[in-house]
Design a protein around this motif. Structure first.
Motif, PDB file in Angstrom:
ATOM      1  N   LEU A  40       0.786  -1.232   0.000  1.00 37.71           N
ATOM      2  CA  LEU A  40       0.000   0.000   0.000  1.00 37.71           C
ATOM      3  C   LEU A  40       0.826   1.293   0.000  1.00 37.71           C
ATOM      4  CD1 LEU A  40      -2.845  -0.962   2.516  1.00 37.71           C
ATOM      5  CD2 LEU A  40      -3.086  -0.595   0.051  1.00 37.71           C
ATOM      6  N   ILE A  41       2.087   1.226   0.457  1.00 35.71           N
ATOM      7  CA  ILE A  41       2.892   2.448   0.576  1.00 35.71           C
ATOM      8  C   ILE A  41       3.901   2.555  -0.579  1.00 35.71           C
ATOM      9  CG2 ILE A  41       4.451   3.786   2.055  1.00 35.71           C
ATOM     10  CD1 ILE A  41       1.658   3.481   3.269  1.00 35.71           C
ATOM     11  N   ASP A  42       4.846   1.607  -0.647  1.00 34.49           N
ATOM     12  CA  ASP A  42       5.917   1.688  -1.655  1.00 34.49           C
ATOM     13  C   ASP A  42       5.374   1.606  -3.079  1.00 34.49           C
ATOM     14  OD1 ASP A  42       7.605   1.880   0.464  1.00 34.49           O
ATOM     15  OD2 ASP A  42       8.432  -0.149   0.298  1.00 34.49           O
ATOM     16  N   SER A  43       4.341   0.779  -3.280  1.00 33.78           N
ATOM     17  CA  SER A  43       3.782   0.603  -4.629  1.00 33.78           C
ATOM     18  C   SER A  43       3.197   1.903  -5.180  1.00 33.78           C
ATOM     19  CB  SER A  43       2.704  -0.485  -4.614  1.00 33.78           C
ATOM     20  OG  SER A  43       1.607  -0.079  -3.809  1.00 33.78           O
ATOM     21  N   GLN A  44       2.847   2.815  -4.262  1.00 34.48           N
ATOM     22  CA  GLN A  44       2.281   4.101  -4.690  1.00 34.48           C
ATOM     23  C   GLN A  44       3.250   5.267  -4.487  1.00 34.48           C
ATOM     24  OE1 GLN A  44      -2.106   4.595  -3.817  1.00 34.48           O
ATOM     25  NE2 GLN A  44      -1.660   3.001  -2.301  1.00 34.48           N
ATOM     26  N   GLY A  45       4.482   4.938  -4.063  1.00 29.01           N
ATOM     27  CA  GLY A  45       5.499   5.967  -3.863  1.00 29.01           C
ATOM     28  C   GLY A  45       5.163   6.939  -2.755  1.00 29.01           C
ATOM     29  N   LEU A  46       4.543   6.427  -1.670  1.00 28.22           N
ATOM     30  CA  LEU A  46       4.112   7.302  -0.573  1.00 28.22           C
ATOM     31  C   LEU A  46       5.228   7.472   0.465  1.00 28.22           C
ATOM     32  CD1 LEU A  46       0.484   5.902  -0.192  1.00 28.22           C
ATOM     33  CD2 LEU A  46       1.227   7.916  -1.479  1.00 28.22           C
ATOM     34  N   SER A  47       5.065   8.433   1.366  1.00 23.15           N
ATOM     35  CA  SER A  47       6.133   8.844   2.286  1.00 23.15           C
ATOM     36  C   SER A  47       6.235   7.950   3.521  1.00 23.15           C
ATOM     37  CB  SER A  47       5.886  10.287   2.752  1.00 23.15           C
ATOM     38  OG  SER A  47       4.717  10.344   3.556  1.00 23.15           O
ATOM     39  N   SER A  48       7.379   8.089   4.228  1.00 25.93           N
ATOM     40  CA  SER A  48       7.575   7.358   5.481  1.00 25.93           C
ATOM     41  C   SER A  48       6.594   7.843   6.546  1.00 25.93           C
ATOM     42  CB  SER A  48       9.010   7.520   5.990  1.00 25.93           C
ATOM     43  OG  SER A  48       9.268   8.868   6.315  1.00 25.93           O
ATOM     44  N   PHE A  49       6.161   9.103   6.430  1.00 26.41           N
ATOM     45  CA  PHE A  49       5.171   9.626   7.383  1.00 26.41           C
ATOM     46  C   PHE A  49       3.858   8.853   7.252  1.00 26.41           C
ATOM     47  CE2 PHE A  49       1.606  12.527   8.324  1.00 26.41           C
ATOM     48  CZ  PHE A  49       1.869  12.774   9.667  1.00 26.41           C
ATOM     49  N   LEU A  50       3.388   8.614   5.992  1.00 24.22           N
ATOM     50  CA  LEU A  50       2.161   7.839   5.779  1.00 24.22           C
ATOM     51  C   LEU A  50       2.344   6.400   6.232  1.00 24.22           C
ATOM     52  CD1 LEU A  50       0.511   8.967   2.410  1.00 24.22           C
ATOM     53  CD2 LEU A  50      -0.513   8.957   4.685  1.00 24.22           C
ATOM     54  N   HIS A  51       3.566   5.889   6.078  1.00 23.91           N
ATOM     55  CA  HIS A  51       3.867   4.539   6.586  1.00 23.91           C
ATOM     56  C   HIS A  51       3.693   4.491   8.093  1.00 23.91           C
ATOM     57  CE1 HIS A  51       7.142   1.473   7.807  1.00 23.91           C
ATOM     58  NE2 HIS A  51       6.015   0.831   7.591  1.00 23.91           N
ATOM     59  N   GLY A  52       4.273   5.492   8.781  1.00 24.04           N
ATOM     60  CA  GLY A  52       4.144   5.553  10.248  1.00 24.04           C
ATOM     61  C   GLY A  52       2.700   5.684  10.691  1.00 24.04           C
ATOM     62  N   ILE A  53       1.923   6.507   9.976  1.00 23.62           N
ATOM     63  CA  ILE A  53       0.506   6.693  10.300  1.00 23.62           C
ATOM     64  C   ILE A  53      -0.263   5.381  10.114  1.00 23.62           C
ATOM     65  CG2 ILE A  53      -1.643   7.825   9.535  1.00 23.62           C
ATOM     66  CD1 ILE A  53       0.080   9.687  11.127  1.00 23.62           C
ATOM     67  N   THR A  54       0.038   4.655   9.023  1.00 22.84           N
ATOM     68  CA  THR A  54      -0.674   3.405   8.729  1.00 22.84           C
ATOM     69  C   THR A  54      -0.368   2.329   9.771  1.00 22.84           C
ATOM     70  OG1 THR A  54      -0.718   3.892   6.362  1.00 22.84           O
ATOM     71  CG2 THR A  54      -1.013   1.591   6.994  1.00 22.84           C
ATOM     72  N   VAL A  55       0.911   2.223  10.161  1.00 23.99           N
ATOM     73  CA  VAL A  55       1.289   1.236  11.177  1.00 23.99           C
ATOM     74  C   VAL A  55       0.579   1.525  12.496  1.00 23.99           C
ATOM     75  CG1 VAL A  55       3.211   0.408  12.611  1.00 23.99           C
ATOM     76  CG2 VAL A  55       3.520   0.670  10.145  1.00 23.99           C
ATOM     77  N   SER A  56       0.409   2.806  12.809  1.00 22.94           N
ATOM     78  CA  SER A  56      -0.156   3.173  14.117  1.00 22.94           C
ATOM     79  C   SER A  56      -1.582   3.718  14.029  1.00 22.94           C
ATOM     80  CB  SER A  56       0.754   4.195  14.801  1.00 22.94           C
ATOM     81  OG  SER A  56       1.040   5.278  13.949  1.00 22.94           O
ATOM     82  N   SER A  57      -2.263   3.520  12.881  1.00 22.38           N
ATOM     83  CA  SER A  57      -3.605   4.090  12.715  1.00 22.38           C
ATOM     84  C   SER A  57      -4.615   3.533  13.719  1.00 22.38           C
ATOM     85  CB  SER A  57      -4.115   3.861  11.286  1.00 22.38           C
ATOM     86  OG  SER A  57      -4.211   2.478  10.996  1.00 22.38           O
ATOM     87  N   ALA A  58      -4.415   2.265  14.129  1.00 22.02           N
ATOM     88  CA  ALA A  58      -5.318   1.686  15.132  1.00 22.02           C
ATOM     89  C   ALA A  58      -5.340   2.527  16.400  1.00 22.02           C
ATOM     90  CB  ALA A  58      -4.898   0.251  15.463  1.00 22.02           C
ATOM     91  N   LEU A  59      -4.247   3.240  16.646  1.00 18.46           N
ATOM     92  CA  LEU A  59      -4.158   4.041  17.868  1.00 18.46           C
ATOM     93  C   LEU A  59      -5.123   5.219  17.852  1.00 18.46           C
ATOM     94  CD1 LEU A  59      -0.282   4.017  18.338  1.00 18.46           C
ATOM     95  CD2 LEU A  59      -1.983   2.512  19.368  1.00 18.46           C
ATOM     96  N   ILE A  60      -5.491   5.692  16.644  1.00 15.73           N
ATOM     97  CA  ILE A  60      -6.527   6.734  16.559  1.00 15.73           C
ATOM     98  C   ILE A  60      -7.829   6.173  17.140  1.00 15.73           C
ATOM     99  CG2 ILE A  60      -7.903   8.164  14.989  1.00 15.73           C
ATOM    100  CD1 ILE A  60      -5.466   8.042  13.039  1.00 15.73           C
TER     101      ILE A  60
END
Length: 461
Positions: A40-60
């Motif tokens: 979902l991240i590298d395949s779309q060339g997205l940032s490390s910030f979005l990676h961090g948000i996705t890993v920790s999104s459950a915390l929202i």
């Protein structure tokens, strides 16, 4: 009739399944994280910030769950709040493993699919936030004072056991498979596997009693006394019931959150914040990646994560066996010192660019220190320091603060590491030192005190 130990432990063990799901849901991402990044991240060339948000999104979701836990547990009861949490875990497990369901094309990464995956993770997070607040509160309100610390600590054991189980599940799914298969199918199975314990927990909670203190707050005195009798025996039940009634008499008019002054609320919030600012969830969420950065191969890094999980279980048992003997404060201060030693040593090794067995040893010292102290004991204190009249509201505030701190620490980890790995670990070490000073100066000892005695523990302003 004496204390019904068997009944107390059955109720506690069923409730701690909520803790197991808490651990399972928060740690399942550790095995799937790199596949999610690839898909979902590298395949779309997205940032490390979005990676961090996705890993920790459950915390929202955890923050939301923590906030609404006070409303749900006060209005519908502790038992029903836990049933709702179980249903949310189930929905999240099925949705996270198949985020394309109904709206998206299978195996086609898009921004919409990324947000849908995060939506399902947030749903699970709401379940975690609910369970993290209500499980220890429910157990604390049912448990007799002399074994309350041990029983609430069992919830932390269940959290860590849930993490250990999912480490094995993730390892078992990935074992012998290619990276391509894991990135396409394996990560989905990791998430869906949570549906089994979620279903069991939701069903079993239907057969559990409501908290007698909640029933007393709602003026359901006969039911409250009946459950207290089943727990304590008839004679002790009457005495406990009278103590409870004396502390909830004023509850006919809704108690304000600062009825006992601001200090108790501030202490609850800071307990929660320090539990996260020492950096424990960085070690848990990113464990395989940390071990790989130390030079371990993929299979070895997963195995080292399992070893860390076993250490966590062993030292949580140490806390369970000692919390009602040694007290809360000595364990917390000892743990803070151990965590500071571990994190500061890791920081020094990182600044010197030394990666190897020494790093693994200090990570284990750090996590073992946390698991014998701040892991279980923070939840024990949050479940017991607040007076009856404000407990559901105050626990909700403390738990919401905990998940907000958790989200901040977890989502800032990748960019902090890009800036300075040594500086990142040093920050967690300094927080460990400050946490020891906070406990020593501001937190009262609650060992052996009944929940009703908490009214006298805090001076009204």
């Amino acid at each position: 009739m004496k204390q019904n130990t068997a009944f107390i432990y059955v109720v506690t063990l069923v409730a701690t399944l909520g803790g197991l799901l808490f651990g399972y849901d928060t740690a399942v991402i550790s095995g799937a994280e790199k596949s999610i990044q690839a898909f979902l991240i590298d395949s779309q060339g997205l940032s490390s910030f979005l990676h961090g948000i996705t890993v920790s999104s459950a915390l929202i979701g955890c923050i939301i769950g923590g906030i609404i836990s006070g409303i749900l547990s006060a209005k519908y009861g502790r038992k029903n709040a836990l049933i709702i949490a179980g249903i949310l875990f189930l929905l999240s497990a099925l949705g996270s493993g198949n985020p394309e369901f109904l709206f998206f094309e299978k195996d086609t990464p898009t921004m919409g699919l990324l947000w849908m995956f995060n939506f399902y993770r947030i749903i699970g997070g709401i379940g975690v936030g609910l369970a993290s607040a209500v499980c220890p509160m429910y157990i604390g309100e049912i448990a007799p004072a002399e074994i309350r610390g041990k029983l609430v600590s069992l919830n932390q054991f269940a959290i860590i056991f849930g993490m250990l189980v999912v480490y094995f599940v993730n390892w078992g799914i990935a074992e012998g498979q290619t990276i391509e298969w894991i990135n396409k199918i394996g990560w989905r199975r990791m998430f869906v596997s949570e549906a089994i314990p979620a279903s069991i927990f939701s069903i079993l909670m239907f057969f559990m009693p409501e908290s007698p203190r909640y029933l007393a707050l709602k003026q359901k005195n006969d039911k409250a006394l009946s459950i207290l009798t089943r727990i304590n025996g008839a004679e002790k039940a009457k005495q406990v019931f009278e103590d409870i009634k004396s502390t909830v008499q004023a509850s006919a008019t809704k108690a304000k959150i600062f009825s006992y002054g601001k200090k108790v609320i501030i202490v609850g919030i800071l307990l929660s914040v320090f539990q996260q600012f020492v950096g424990i969830n960085v070690a848990l969420y990113y464990a395989p990646r940390i071990f790989e950065s130390m030079g371990a191969a993929k299979d070895a890094s997963m195995l080292q994560t399992i070893i860390m999980g076993l250490v966590n279980v062993i030292f949580t048992v140490v806390a369970i066996l000692t919390v009602d003997k040694w007290g809360r404060k000595p364990l917390l201060i000892t743990g803070s010192i151990g965590m500071a030693i571990g994190m500061i040593a890791i920081s020094v090794l990182a600044f010197m660019d030394i990666i190897g067995m020494a790093t693994l040893v200090f990570i284990i010292i750090y996590t073992a220190s946390f698991m014998m102290s701040w892991g279980p004991i923070c939840w024990v204190l949050i479940s017991e320091i607040f007076p009856n009249k404000i407990r559901s509201q105050a626990v909700a505030i403390a738990v919401a603060a905990q998940w907000a701190a958790n989200f901040f620490i977890s989502s800032t980890y990748p960019p902090m590491m890009e800036f300075s790995s040594g500086g990142t670990y040093l920050f967690y070490g300094i927080m460990s030192v400050i946490s020891a000073i906070f406990i020593w100066k501001f937190v009262p000892e609650t060992k052996g005190k009944t929940l009703e005695e908490m009214d006298n523990l805090w001076n009204k302003e």
